[in-house]
Design an enzyme around this catalytic site. Structure first.
Site, PDB file in Angstrom:
ATOM      1  N   HIS A 275      27.730  51.628  23.988  1.00 37.70           N
ATOM      2  CA  HIS A 275      27.017  51.775  22.722  1.00 37.70           C
ATOM      3  C   HIS A 275      26.409  50.447  22.278  1.00 37.70           C
ATOM      4  O   HIS A 275      25.230  50.367  21.947  1.00 37.70           O
ATOM      5  CB  HIS A 275      27.987  52.300  21.662  1.00 37.70           C
ATOM      6  CG  HIS A 275      27.370  52.427  20.299  1.00 37.70           C
ATOM      7  ND1 HIS A 275      27.460  51.427  19.352  1.00 37.70           N
ATOM      8  CD2 HIS A 275      26.629  53.411  19.751  1.00 37.70           C
ATOM      9  CE1 HIS A 275      26.804  51.805  18.264  1.00 37.70           C
ATOM     10  NE2 HIS A 275      26.290  53.002  18.473  1.00 37.70           N
TER      11      HIS A 275
ATOM     12  N   TYR B 292     -12.217  40.032  11.077  1.00 39.88           N
ATOM     13  CA  TYR B 292     -11.031  39.352  11.595  1.00 39.88           C
ATOM     14  C   TYR B 292      -9.800  39.627  10.745  1.00 39.88           C
ATOM     15  O   TYR B 292      -9.900  40.039   9.594  1.00 39.88           O
ATOM     16  CB  TYR B 292     -11.272  37.847  11.720  1.00 39.88           C
ATOM     17  CG  TYR B 292     -11.369  37.102  10.409  1.00 39.88           C
ATOM     18  CD1 TYR B 292     -10.219  36.642   9.771  1.00 39.88           C
ATOM     19  CD2 TYR B 292     -12.600  36.843   9.817  1.00 39.88           C
ATOM     20  CE1 TYR B 292     -10.296  35.962   8.563  1.00 39.88           C
ATOM     21  CE2 TYR B 292     -12.692  36.163   8.613  1.00 39.88           C
ATOM     22  CZ  TYR B 292     -11.525  35.725   7.986  1.00 39.88           C
ATOM     23  OH  TYR B 292     -11.600  35.060   6.802  1.00 39.88           O
TER      24      TYR B 292
ATOM     25  N   SER C 276     -12.599  37.127   2.077  1.00 37.47           N
ATOM     26  CA  SER C 276     -11.318  37.274   2.759  1.00 37.47           C
ATOM     27  C   SER C 276     -10.400  38.032   1.808  1.00 37.47           C
ATOM     28  O   SER C 276     -10.113  37.560   0.703  1.00 37.47           O
ATOM     29  CB  SER C 276     -10.743  35.907   3.105  1.00 37.47           C
ATOM     30  OG  SER C 276      -9.464  36.079   3.668  1.00 37.47           O
TER      31      SER C 276
ATOM     32  N   GLY D 146      23.617  57.953  20.562  1.00 37.77           N
ATOM     33  CA  GLY D 146      24.922  57.878  19.926  1.00 37.77           C
ATOM     34  C   GLY D 146      24.924  58.246  18.457  1.00 37.77           C
ATOM     35  O   GLY D 146      25.954  58.200  17.801  1.00 37.77           O
TER      36      GLY D 146
ATOM     37  N   LYS E  34      15.428  65.862  24.085  1.00 37.01           N
ATOM     38  CA  LYS E  34      16.344  66.254  25.153  1.00 37.01           C
ATOM     39  C   LYS E  34      15.991  67.646  25.678  1.00 37.01           C
ATOM     40  O   LYS E  34      15.896  67.861  26.886  1.00 37.01           O
ATOM     41  CB  LYS E  34      17.772  66.227  24.605  1.00 37.01           C
ATOM     42  CG  LYS E  34      18.836  66.248  25.666  1.00 37.01           C
ATOM     43  CD  LYS E  34      20.231  66.258  25.018  1.00 37.01           C
ATOM     44  CE  LYS E  34      20.558  64.916  24.382  1.00 37.01           C
ATOM     45  NZ  LYS E  34      21.715  65.007  23.462  1.00 37.01           N
TER      46      LYS E  34
ATOM     47  N   MET F  83      23.895  61.228  17.103  1.00 38.48           N
ATOM     48  CA  MET F  83      24.167  62.636  16.839  1.00 38.48           C
ATOM     49  C   MET F  83      25.341  63.037  17.723  1.00 38.48           C
ATOM     50  O   MET F  83      25.750  62.304  18.599  1.00 38.48           O
ATOM     51  CB  MET F  83      22.930  63.458  17.187  1.00 38.48           C
ATOM     52  CG  MET F  83      21.664  62.935  16.540  1.00 38.48           C
ATOM     53  SD  MET F  83      21.601  63.231  14.786  1.00 38.48           S
ATOM     54  CE  MET F  83      21.358  64.976  14.826  1.00 38.48           C
TER      55      MET F  83
ATOM     56  N   ARG G 201      14.985  60.625  29.903  1.00 39.57           N
ATOM     57  CA  ARG G 201      14.091  60.231  28.799  1.00 39.57           C
ATOM     58  C   ARG G 201      13.506  58.874  29.154  1.00 39.57           C
ATOM     59  O   ARG G 201      14.033  58.170  30.022  1.00 39.57           O
ATOM     60  CB  ARG G 201      14.868  60.141  27.488  1.00 39.57           C
ATOM     61  CG  ARG G 201      15.953  59.089  27.529  1.00 39.57           C
ATOM     62  CD  ARG G 201      16.744  59.042  26.237  1.00 39.57           C
ATOM     63  NE  ARG G 201      18.021  58.382  26.486  1.00 39.57           N
ATOM     64  CZ  ARG G 201      19.137  58.630  25.825  1.00 39.57           C
ATOM     65  NH1 ARG G 201      19.159  59.517  24.884  1.00 39.57           N
ATOM     66  NH2 ARG G 201      20.242  57.987  26.109  1.00 39.57           N
TER      67      ARG G 201
ATOM     68  N   CYS H 293      -6.270  37.989   4.897  1.00 41.38           N
ATOM     69  CA  CYS H 293      -5.356  36.872   5.126  1.00 41.38           C
ATOM     70  C   CYS H 293      -4.003  37.048   4.442  1.00 41.38           C
ATOM     71  O   CYS H 293      -3.233  36.127   4.361  1.00 41.38           O
ATOM     72  CB  CYS H 293      -6.002  35.563   4.690  1.00 41.38           C
ATOM     73  SG  CYS H 293      -6.372  35.516   2.940  1.00 41.38           S
TER      74      CYS H 293
ATOM     75  N   ARG I 178      24.636  70.412  22.486  1.00 45.90           N
ATOM     76  CA  ARG I 178      24.103  69.047  22.453  1.00 45.90           C
ATOM     77  C   ARG I 178      22.981  68.927  21.434  1.00 45.90           C
ATOM     78  O   ARG I 178      22.039  69.705  21.446  1.00 45.90           O
ATOM     79  CB  ARG I 178      23.549  68.680  23.834  1.00 45.90           C
ATOM     80  CG  ARG I 178      24.447  69.082  24.961  1.00 45.90           C
ATOM     81  CD  ARG I 178      23.784  68.882  26.312  1.00 45.90           C
ATOM     82  NE  ARG I 178      23.470  67.484  26.573  1.00 45.90           N
ATOM     83  CZ  ARG I 178      22.767  67.084  27.616  1.00 45.90           C
ATOM     84  NH1 ARG I 178      22.255  67.962  28.464  1.00 45.90           N
ATOM     85  NH2 ARG I 178      22.532  65.804  27.793  1.00 45.90           N
TER      86      ARG I 178
END
Ligand code: ADP
Ligand code: MG
Ligand code: MG
Length: 875
Positions: A455, A850, A763, A102, A23, A104, A337, A830, A93
């Site tokens: 909210h 991969y 693998s 919401g 902020k 803080m 923001r 994998c 703030r």
């Protein structure tokens, strides 16, 4: 140079987020590009950390710096804090590095006391406004800085409104507000056993401390955990001169997104309220108006606002979430923001920005949080059952998605329901930050009050959770735990379904369907393919999963677990016969029954994969997993096998192991019963021949699990090769196949150079490798791993996110040793980690060819693989 802790807005810029918080950095940036931002200064995150380091006290040098900046601010404004003529009022703030909406706390109108309130009334010629501000200040200060529950003040307010017959706060007159201020101060004194602080400096220091403290309040901690925000960043505090949206009908306050945060549509999206301050818009006290109607109410301010929104979007090159206030027709910008958005909005915005020439393809790829794609890959409501379903109410489509669940009326009940394995919908009048855990556990969220920026809406969109907000068609009775509509009552535990894209609420459970990659999603995924170098394969054991994965862009199968085919209802009897056989002849007979079934499975998969690589792992789990435990199955098995029940039971006991994970499984099975893998090899190659004859190109990779010693692999490989080559010779066929191994036992990593001589590919099976490296049993780790993560002994659950420093080191060693004897050995992964973004980046850096993951994670893996390349490009 001495450390600096306090920066005026002129001294900062947008890149100082870590010092000034998000902020503060953006307030500074906006100040410096000439936008109308009320003046102020920012106390850095370092000051917050210093506060915690010093046993929760603010050091003297920091206090001095604050006082110096305050003096400057007073001079610039020509006002004094607590002044008796023209008082300066402040907002205090919080502002963390990463926005935590919401989470803080903010205090407005600081500096008011019994004398400055009179001065404010005089200087503005608006007594009602002055006392409205004072009562707001007392309430916020008491709640945020002193921890007095909000409802105590709300009750007092409701009482006055009721006594006077008002419905809206704006109907309160000066006398009512003076009365309210008196009441509020009494509440304060009763709770704190002290008078409400009249000294503005004292108010200020208490407020700053409260913001620092709010960094460690429980909801902030939950939010950080959820969003992987480190707890040592601290929060900054912004001290800013107040501007007033509550000065009457030419004032107001609002929130707007430069594009639609649900869909991404390039159209201003927002809400405002006249004669209101701060949280009034989001708190759902009055229903706000759509931003477009500001045009009629205050055309000049509207035009200016439109201009600023486009300046901000072009400046930040991203969709902005902007807070503004209008004081007597003069517009002020209080915050900007990068706006939170749903996954589909995220993609649409990124692709649009590329097409508008604002960002390039690589930037677009980096904009999307891979994990967020999950939202798009989950089912939506199936249209037929949606048409047949009964709509009971319609609210605002606050966050898209489809959710079914049983209704619960508070966060705790939702959490309990989830723990019991139920699907739950959180239903509230409106949500507040205390509900956060319930929101996490809920399938969807339904609120009766609040708008598109409430909210519930903001948090749900951030989580990608379905949410219908402001559904005024329903009465939510949190006390009796029921929802009432004109003609229905839904009680706790009954099912409803929510459509977050339409806002519709349905009674009962609506069926869902699968999704596919189309439009901008497809476009973005094609860009990902253009930049990624890792091949993305899928783990699939059957044609259905393979098909789904191909739709999502899988380039092959990285792991086909043959045992999953064994569990099928019509196969398990033959599998059991094979396991329970006492002689080789019996076992061969049983295997002979399984052969055609497995062969058919493989042909089906080869058909779907049509030329793409298919990696098939031979039987891996301990045999007892396949055995029956209930008397009835044992009995029928004894009949079909013509063996006595007691004989079967004895065999089951014989097969029991103390530690099956480390027991007779994987290639150890083939060492003792070579005929099992031989049958599987036959099935694979016969299947490949059958598919080849249909004109399909087949590339089977045969994978031996759990190898820890090169000789194990060598003898098994010889058996398999001999079997296959005999068949091929007899059939006069040529099929390219390879034989390789899982690397999942730590010893295999350590001796990978020896193993590589016998293997065409490796693998990395990171599930077992993690289990054996840590010595954590996968099946038991649930009991303690949570605590390890909570206490930060481990950063993450290593079964979810690859432990790069430990398990990763073994992978790197295995890869290096393997390549040292066979430079072109194919390397893949994998385990579960093959679909996890940070682990994928690791695989890229370790030089793997991969990754393989479950079908629904394929797009996540493709995007992560592209991001890995782009991120490391300039290093
Ligand atoms: P959050 O981080 O929860 O959004 P903010 O610090 O942005 O908290 O404050 C919440 C609201 O308080 C803002 O949206 C704005 O309406 C109001 N507010 C904050 N600072 C000021 C100010 N200087 N003047 C007027 N209103 C303010
Ligand atoms: Mg804000
Ligand atoms: Mg394994």
């Amino acid at each position: 140079m001495e450390a600096k802790y306090v920066y005026s807005f002129e001294e900062g810029n947008k890149d100082m987020k870590y010092v000034l918080g998000g902020k503060g950095a953006n307030l500074a940036e906006m100040t410096n590009i000439g936008l109308p931002v009320p003046q102020g200064f920012t106390i850095s995150t370092d000051a917050c950390n210093d506060y915690y380091k010093n046993n929760e006290t603010i050091s003297d040098n920091i206090i001095n710096e604050i006082e110096k900046k305050l003096k400057e601010l007073q001079e610039k404004q020509g006002k004094t804090l607590g002044g008796e003529i023209n008082p300066l009022l402040l907002s205090v703030r919080s502002g963390a590095v990463f926005s935590m909406p919401g989470m803080m706390d903010t205090i407005l109108n600081l500096g008011l006391n019994d004398t400055s309130v009179v001065a404010l009334a005089n200087s503005t010629q608006n007594e009602r406004f002055a006392y409205d501000s004072y009562r707001r200040f007392i309430q916020m200060f008491s709640d945020v800085a002193m921890g007095i529950p909000k409802y105590k003040f709300e009750n007092a307010l409701d009482k006055i409104k009721e006594a006077k017959g008002y419905t809206l706060d704006t109907e309160l007159n000066v006398e009512d507000l003076k009365e309210l201020v008196k009441k509020y101060k009494e509440i304060y004194t009763k709770e704190i056993k002290k008078q409400f602080p009249q000294d503005p400096k004292e108010q200020l220091m208490l407020a700053i401390k409260a913001v620092f403290k709010s960094w460690n309040n429980p909801r902030a901690i939950v939010y950080r955990k959820l969003n992987d925000i480190p707890s040592d960043l601290g929060t900054a505090v912004n001290i800013q001169s107040m501007v007033f949206g509550n000065m009457g009908e030419t004032s107001g306050t609002g929130v707007a997104f430069t594009r639609n945060p649900s869909t991404g549509e390039n159209k201003l999206f927002g809400e405002f309220l006249m004669n209101a301050q701060g949280e009034d818009v989001v708190a759902g006290i009055r229903t706000p108006k759509d931003i477009s109607s500001l045009k009629e109410v205050m055309p000049k301010a509207y035009d200016e606002f439109m201009k600023i929104t486009s300046i901000l979007e072009n400046h930040y090159k991203d969709m902005q979430d902007i807070e503004f206030t209008i004081e007597n027709e003069k517009l002020y910008i209080l915050q900007t923001r990068n706006g939170k958005r749903t996954a589909s909005a995220s993609i649409n915005i990124a692709v649009d920005l590329v097409e508008e020439g604002i960002i390039n393809e690589k930037e677009a790829i980096m904009r999307i949080e891979p994990k967020q794609l999950d939202q798009l890959l989950h089912p939506r409501f199936e249209s037929k059952s949606l048409n047949e379903a009964t709509v009971i109410a319609k609210g605002l489509p606050a966050s898209p998605g489809a959710a079914c669940g049983k209704v619960y009326f508070n966060a705790e009940d939702v959490v309990n329901a989830k723990n019991k394995g139920e699907e739950a919908i959180l239903v509230r009048l409106e949500t507040s930050p205390e509900d956060i855990e319930g929101m996490v556990c809920a399938e969807g969220i339904l609120t009766a009050r609040g708008g598109m920026t409430s909210h519930a809406a903001v948090v749900a969109r951030g989580m990608g959770k379905c949410c219908v907000a402001g559904c005024s068609d329903i009465k939510v009775d949190e006390y009796n735990k029921e929802i009432r509509t004109e003609d229905a009552v839904i009680k706790e535990g009954e099912y409803i379904s929510l459509d977050g894209s339409s806002g519709c609420v349905y009674i009962g459970k609506v069926e869902k369907t699968e999704v596919s990659l189309t439009g901008n999603f497809e476009k973005l995924m094609n860009w990902a393919n253009k930049y990624k170098s890792l091949v993305v394969r899928t783990n699939a054991d059957n044609p259905r999963d393979a098909k789904a994965a191909i739709k999502f862009g899988a380039e092959g199968i990285g792991l086909c677990r043959t045992e999953h085919m064994f569990f099928d209802e019509d196969r398990i009897p033959a599998v059991r016969e094979m396991i329970l056989s006492k002689t080789l002849e019996q076992r061969l007979e049983a295997l002979e029954k399984l052969l055609p079934m497995q062969q058919k499975d493989f042909v089906d998969i080869f058909r779907v994969m049509d030329g793409k690589s298919v990696n098939i792992r031979l039987l891996d789990p301990p045999l007892h997993e396949f055995l029956p435990h209930d008397d009835e199955t044992i009995k029928s098995l004894s009949e079909s096998m013509k063996v006595s029940v007691s004989e079967i039971k004895r065999r089951i006991v014989d097969l029991d192991e103390f530690n099956p994970m480390l027991g007779h499984r994987g290639c150890r099975l083939a060492i003792t019963f070579p005929e099992i893998y031989i049958m599987q090899a036959k099935a694979i190659i016969n299947g490949a021949i059958e598919a080849t004859k249909e004109g399909i190109k087949v590339m089977p990779e045969i994978m031996i699990p759990l190898v820890g010693e090169a000789k194990e692999l060598k003898v098994i490989k010889e058996d398999i090769k001999e079997t296959i080559d005999n068949i091929l010779e007899k059939e006069h066929m040529k099929i390219d196949y390879t034989i390789g191994t899982m690397i999942e036992v730590p010893r295999a990593c350590l001796t990978a150079d020896e193993i590589a001589k016998e293997a065409d590919f490796f693998s990395f099976g990171t599930n077992d490798l993690t289990q054996m490296t840590f010595g954590y049993s996968r099946d038991d780790a649930g009991k303690f791993l949570g605590e390890y993560v909570n206490r930060e002994l481990l950063e993450k659950d290593p079964f979810e996110v690859l432990d790069q420093r430990g398990v990763g080191k073994l992978i790197e060693l295995g890869a290096t040793l393997g390549k040292s004897v066979k430079p072109d050995i194919k390397l893949g992964i994998c385990g579960e980690h093959g679909g996890e973004p940070s682990s994928i980046e690791f695989c890229y850096k370790a030089g793997l060819n991969y990754v393989s993951c479950s079908p629904y994670r394929v797009p996540i893996a493709r995007l992560s693989a592209a991001q890995a390349v782009i991120k490391n490009e300039n290093k």
